[in-house]
Design an enzyme around this catalytic site. Structure first.
Site, PDB file in Angstrom:
ATOM      1  N   CYS A  76      -7.559  -1.768   8.335  1.00 46.24           N
ATOM      2  CA  CYS A  76      -6.198  -1.824   7.800  1.00 46.24           C
ATOM      3  C   CYS A  76      -5.668  -0.429   7.502  1.00 46.24           C
ATOM      4  CB  CYS A  76      -6.131  -2.695   6.548  1.00 46.24           C
ATOM      5  SG  CYS A  76      -6.394  -4.444   6.920  1.00 46.24           S
ATOM      6  N   HIS A 103      -1.397  -5.800   1.761  1.00 44.70           N
ATOM      7  CA  HIS A 103      -2.604  -6.631   1.730  1.00 44.70           C
ATOM      8  C   HIS A 103      -2.313  -7.912   0.958  1.00 44.70           C
ATOM      9  CE1 HIS A 103      -5.648  -3.350   2.791  1.00 44.70           C
ATOM     10  NE2 HIS A 103      -6.061  -4.400   3.477  1.00 44.70           N
ATOM     11  N   GLU A 115       0.827  -1.207   0.000  1.00 42.17           N
ATOM     12  CA  GLU A 115       0.000   0.000   0.000  1.00 42.17           C
ATOM     13  C   GLU A 115       0.863   1.259   0.000  1.00 42.17           C
ATOM     14  OE1 GLU A 115      -3.074  -0.055  -0.467  1.00 42.17           O
ATOM     15  OE2 GLU A 115      -3.654  -2.125   0.031  1.00 42.17           O
TER      16      GLU A 115
END
Ligand code: PCA
Length: 189
Positions: free
Chosen positions: A144, A166, A81
């Protein structure tokens, strides 16, 4: 070289899932990868609380870096991310029954933070080994993202770097490929 400490976190099951491959993958990693000593932490899927526990663990073990891992059901690639955003917007309640709608993570915080670990290099390293990976520009607006944003906010201006990865459901990517991907990601930190 002196070993450095990496706090690596995974999550408990949430929503309709009875397993969470993020913790299964994290717990299967060795204690040491390259120069990194791994300190593993299982987190509850709860707004604020997951971040508080991770922050405290990072301080207690004097972590040099933090890599958090979560499940992204529906994705078929491992997705480091790029950014955490200052938004909580949940389509299902967290494991404490909390379901924020369009609230900030921190009312005094900036809109977003970029990950401070090399997520582009992680993505390339994973792809280079033949495991599906893609750099992601949204960690969502659930727990998250809450964890990623909170850690980047808390450790902003310090030497402690952080990022989030992820991973897919096991039916979409075998667990051993996610474990391999995490190992490769850690090797490029
Ligand atoms: N995935 C959720 C929270 C916990 C997890 O493993 C998310 O993407 O926000």
């Amino acid at each position: 070289m002196e070993p450095k400490t990496l706090l690596i976190t995974g999550f408990m099951p949430f929503g309709s899932e009875d397993r969470n491959p993020s913790w299964e993958a994290v717990s299967a990693l060795p204690e040491r990868i390259g120069d990194w000593l791994l300190k593993k932490l299982l987190l509850p899927v709860e707004f604020s609380r997951a971040a508080d526990l991770a922050e405290k663990a990072a301080e207690d073990c004097h972590a040099d870096a933090i890599l958090s891992v979560g499940l992204a059901a529906g994705r078929t690639a491992v997705t480091p991310e790029y950014v955490g955003v200052n938004v909580r917007d949940a389509s299902i309640p967290d494991n404490a029954g909390v379901q924020p709608e369009g609230e900030p993570v921190d009312p005094d915080g900036p809109a977003a933070y970029f990950s401070t670990l090399p997520v582009r290099e992680m993505t390339k390293a994973i792809q280079g080994a033949g495991v599906p990976a893609k750099l992601s520009y949204t960690a969502g607006t659930y727990v998250c993202n809450d964890l990623l944003y909170s850690l980047l906010h808390r450790f902003s201006g310090t030497t402690v770097r952080a990022a989030f990865v992820h991973i897919p459901l096991e039916k979409d990517l075998p667990l051993n490929e996610s474990i391999h991907a995490l190992t490769l990601a850690i090797e490029v930190i």
